[in-house]
Design a protein around this motif. Structure first.
Motif, PDB file in Angstrom:
ATOM      1  N   GLU A   1       0.848  -1.194   0.000  1.00  0.00           N
ATOM      2  CA  GLU A   1       0.000   0.000   0.000  1.00  0.00           C
ATOM      3  C   GLU A   1       0.886   1.248   0.000  1.00  0.00           C
ATOM      4  OE1 GLU A   1      -3.308   2.158   2.931  1.00  0.00           O
ATOM      5  OE2 GLU A   1      -2.946  -0.009   3.075  1.00  0.00           O
ATOM      6  N   ILE A   2       0.461   2.244  -0.780  1.00  0.00           N
ATOM      7  CA  ILE A   2       1.082   3.566  -0.747  1.00  0.00           C
ATOM      8  C   ILE A   2      -0.025   4.579  -0.501  1.00  0.00           C
ATOM      9  CG2 ILE A   2       2.405   5.319  -1.986  1.00  0.00           C
ATOM     10  CD1 ILE A   2       3.599   3.120  -3.699  1.00  0.00           C
ATOM     11  N   ARG A   3       0.134   5.374   0.535  1.00  0.00           N
ATOM     12  CA  ARG A   3      -0.830   6.433   0.832  1.00  0.00           C
ATOM     13  C   ARG A   3      -0.221   7.766   0.418  1.00  0.00           C
ATOM     14  NH1 ARG A   3      -2.457   4.465   6.977  1.00  0.00           N
ATOM     15  NH2 ARG A   3      -3.104   2.337   6.384  1.00  0.00           N
ATOM     16  N   GLN A   4      -0.968   8.528  -0.361  1.00  0.00           N
ATOM     17  CA  GLN A   4      -0.446   9.772  -0.908  1.00  0.00           C
ATOM     18  C   GLN A   4      -1.314  10.953  -0.497  1.00  0.00           C
ATOM     19  OE1 GLN A   4       1.368  10.545  -5.058  1.00  0.00           O
ATOM     20  NE2 GLN A   4      -0.790  10.896  -5.380  1.00  0.00           N
TER      21      GLN A   4
ATOM     22  N   ARG B   1       4.262  10.581   0.435  1.00  0.00           N
ATOM     23  CA  ARG B   1       3.880   9.200   0.152  1.00  0.00           C
ATOM     24  C   ARG B   1       4.386   8.322   1.295  1.00  0.00           C
ATOM     25  NH1 ARG B   1       5.703  10.108  -5.696  1.00  0.00           N
ATOM     26  NH2 ARG B   1       3.792  10.764  -6.727  1.00  0.00           N
ATOM     27  N   GLN B   2       3.492   7.535   1.853  1.00  0.00           N
ATOM     28  CA  GLN B   2       3.829   6.598   2.924  1.00  0.00           C
ATOM     29  C   GLN B   2       3.740   5.183   2.359  1.00  0.00           C
ATOM     30  OE1 GLN B   2       0.561   8.256   5.274  1.00  0.00           O
ATOM     31  NE2 GLN B   2       2.014   8.637   6.934  1.00  0.00           N
ATOM     32  N   TYR B   3       4.810   4.422   2.527  1.00  0.00           N
ATOM     33  CA  TYR B   3       4.909   3.075   1.960  1.00  0.00           C
ATOM     34  C   TYR B   3       4.764   2.045   3.081  1.00  0.00           C
ATOM     35  CZ  TYR B   3       6.897   5.421  -2.159  1.00  0.00           C
ATOM     36  OH  TYR B   3       7.099   6.218  -3.263  1.00  0.00           O
ATOM     37  N   PHE B   4       3.861   1.089   2.859  1.00  0.00           N
ATOM     38  CA  PHE B   4       3.584   0.072   3.870  1.00  0.00           C
ATOM     39  C   PHE B   4       3.995  -1.302   3.347  1.00  0.00           C
ATOM     40  CE2 PHE B   4       1.020   3.650   4.930  1.00  0.00           C
ATOM     41  CZ  PHE B   4       0.899   3.640   6.319  1.00  0.00           C
TER      42      PHE B   4
ATOM     43  N   PRO C   1       3.233  -7.713   6.444  1.00  0.00           N
ATOM     44  CA  PRO C   1       1.768  -7.663   6.456  1.00  0.00           C
ATOM     45  C   PRO C   1       1.251  -6.286   6.831  1.00  0.00           C
ATOM     46  CG  PRO C   1       2.561  -8.692   8.449  1.00  0.00           C
ATOM     47  CD  PRO C   1       3.768  -8.464   7.595  1.00  0.00           C
ATOM     48  N   HIS C   2       1.969  -5.551   7.691  1.00  0.00           N
ATOM     49  CA  HIS C   2       1.588  -4.185   8.056  1.00  0.00           C
ATOM     50  C   HIS C   2       2.856  -3.447   8.467  1.00  0.00           C
ATOM     51  CE1 HIS C   2      -2.677  -5.089   7.913  1.00  0.00           C
ATOM     52  NE2 HIS C   2      -2.493  -6.110   8.711  1.00  0.00           N
ATOM     53  N   GLY C   3       2.795  -2.144   8.454  1.00  0.00           N
ATOM     54  CA  GLY C   3       3.911  -1.368   8.970  1.00  0.00           C
ATOM     55  C   GLY C   3       4.467  -0.382   7.965  1.00  0.00           C
ATOM     56  N   MET C   4       4.492   0.883   8.354  1.00  0.00           N
ATOM     57  CA  MET C   4       5.045   1.927   7.502  1.00  0.00           C
ATOM     58  C   MET C   4       6.571   1.886   7.589  1.00  0.00           C
ATOM     59  SD  MET C   4       4.130   6.001   7.467  1.00  0.00           S
ATOM     60  CE  MET C   4       4.970   6.373   9.029  1.00  0.00           C
TER      61      MET C   4
END
Length: 256
Positions: free
Chosen positions: A181-184, A212-215, A218-221
Motif C-alpha cells: 500500500e502507498i498512501r499519498q 507518500r507513505q509506503y507500507f 503484512p503491516h507497517g510503515m
C-alpha cells in the motif's frame, strides 16, 4: 540541427494530431517504433518522455503507451497519472535521482507530525533532486527527502549509490517483504527556503508538497517520502469513472 529523439517526437506528435493515433489508442511498443524510425530504443524512450511531458501520452508498466490528448499542453514539466504501485515505480524509472545527502535521523515532534509517526523513531534520510533525463539545462522536477526504516539502514546505505529506481523496490529487496500500500497526500505550499536554491526557485513561490507513505506486508510503515515540486514542473492526473449500474446514471433511470 534536429536531434534523433526530437525527430521521432515530432513525427509521432504529427501522427497523433492528424488522427493516425486517436485519443485513447495505444502507440506501438518501443521495439516496433525503433524499427519504424531506424533508431535505438533509448532514442525512442527520450522521444516518449517529450510526448509525456507535453501531455500527449501516458505510460504505464505492462499497460503500454496510451494517447491522452490530440494536441500538446502548453504547460512544461513532468506529468504523472498514478493508478497503482507499479505506476509510482515507473516514475522512478523515467526520471534521474541526484543524491544531495544521506543522514541518520531521529524524528522530533515536528518531523513526526510531518511523517505521521511516533516522535523518537529512527530513520535513514536520503535527500535528492529529481531531473528529467537528457535535459541538463532544465531545472529539477523536485526536491525529495526519503525516510527509510532504520532497521534496514545498513544494507540500504550500501546500495543507495547504485540504485536507480524508487527506494521502495530497494526496500523490498533488503527486507524480503512486498509493498502492499502507498498512501499519498498532496497540498499547496510555498517553496521552503532550505531547498529553493537547489530547485532554482524563489523561496515562498508556489509549489506542491507530496507525501507518500509506503507500507510493507503484512503491516507497517517502512518509508515516507516528502517532495517539493515548484509550480508548473509537475502535474498530477487522475481518471474518475462511475461504477457500472450506478442508479444516478441517466442510462439506468426510468423513462416517462
Amino acid at each position: 540541427m534536429e536531434t534523433r529523439y526530437a525527430y521521432v517526437a515530432r513525427l509521432l506528435t504529427e501522427a497523433i494530431a492528424d488522427g493516425r493515433y486517436p485519443v485513447g489508442s495505444l502507440l506501438p511498443n518501443e521495439h516496433d517504433l525503433a524499427d519504424q524510425f531506424a533508431v535505438s530504443r533509448s532514442t525512442v524512450r527520450a522521444a516518449m518522455r517529450e510526448l509525456q511531458n507535453s501531455g500527449l501520452i501516458s505510460r504505464r508498466k505492462s499497460a503500454g503507451t496510451r494517447v491522452e490528448a490530440a494536441t500538446a499542453s502548453p504547460a512544461s514539466g513532468f506529468s504523472q497519472n498514478l493508478e497503482s504501485i507499479e505506476a509510482v515505480q515507473q516514475f522512478g524509472a523515467e526520471t534521474e535521482r541526484h543524491v544531495q545527502g544521506v543522514a541518520d535521523i531521529v524524528a522530533d515532534a515536528d518531523l513526526a507530525a510531518a511523517l505521521d509517526c511516533q516522535p523518537g523513531r529512527r530513520w535513514l534520510r536520503v535527500s535528492f533532486l529529481r531531473r528529467i533525463p537528457d535535459t541538463p539545462e532544465a531545472p529539477p522536477i523536485c526536491w525529495t527527502d526519503v525516510y527509510l526504516d532504520a532497521d534496514y539502514a545498513e544494507p540500504l546505505r550500501e546500495r543507495i549509490a547504485s540504485h536507480s529506481g524508487i527506494f521502495g523496490t530497494l526496500l523490498e529487496a533488503v527486507s524480503g517483504r512486498r509493498i502492499v500500500e502507498i498512501r499519498q497526500s498532496i497540498r499547496a505550499v510555498g517553496v521552503p527556503a532550505a531547498c529553493a536554491c537547489a530547485l532554482q526557485a524563489e523561496p515562498g513561490s508556489h509549489a506542491l508538497a507530496i507525501r507518500r507513505q509506503y507500507f510493507l506486508s503484512p503491516h507497517g510503515m517502512a518509508e515516507v517520502s516528502l517532495s517539493i515540486h515548484p509550480a508548473e514542473r509537475y502535474s498530477y492526473q487522475s481518471v474518475l469513472k462511475r461504477h457500472a449500474g450506478d442508479p444516478s446514471d441517466p442510462a439506468d433511470m426510468p423513462r416517462a
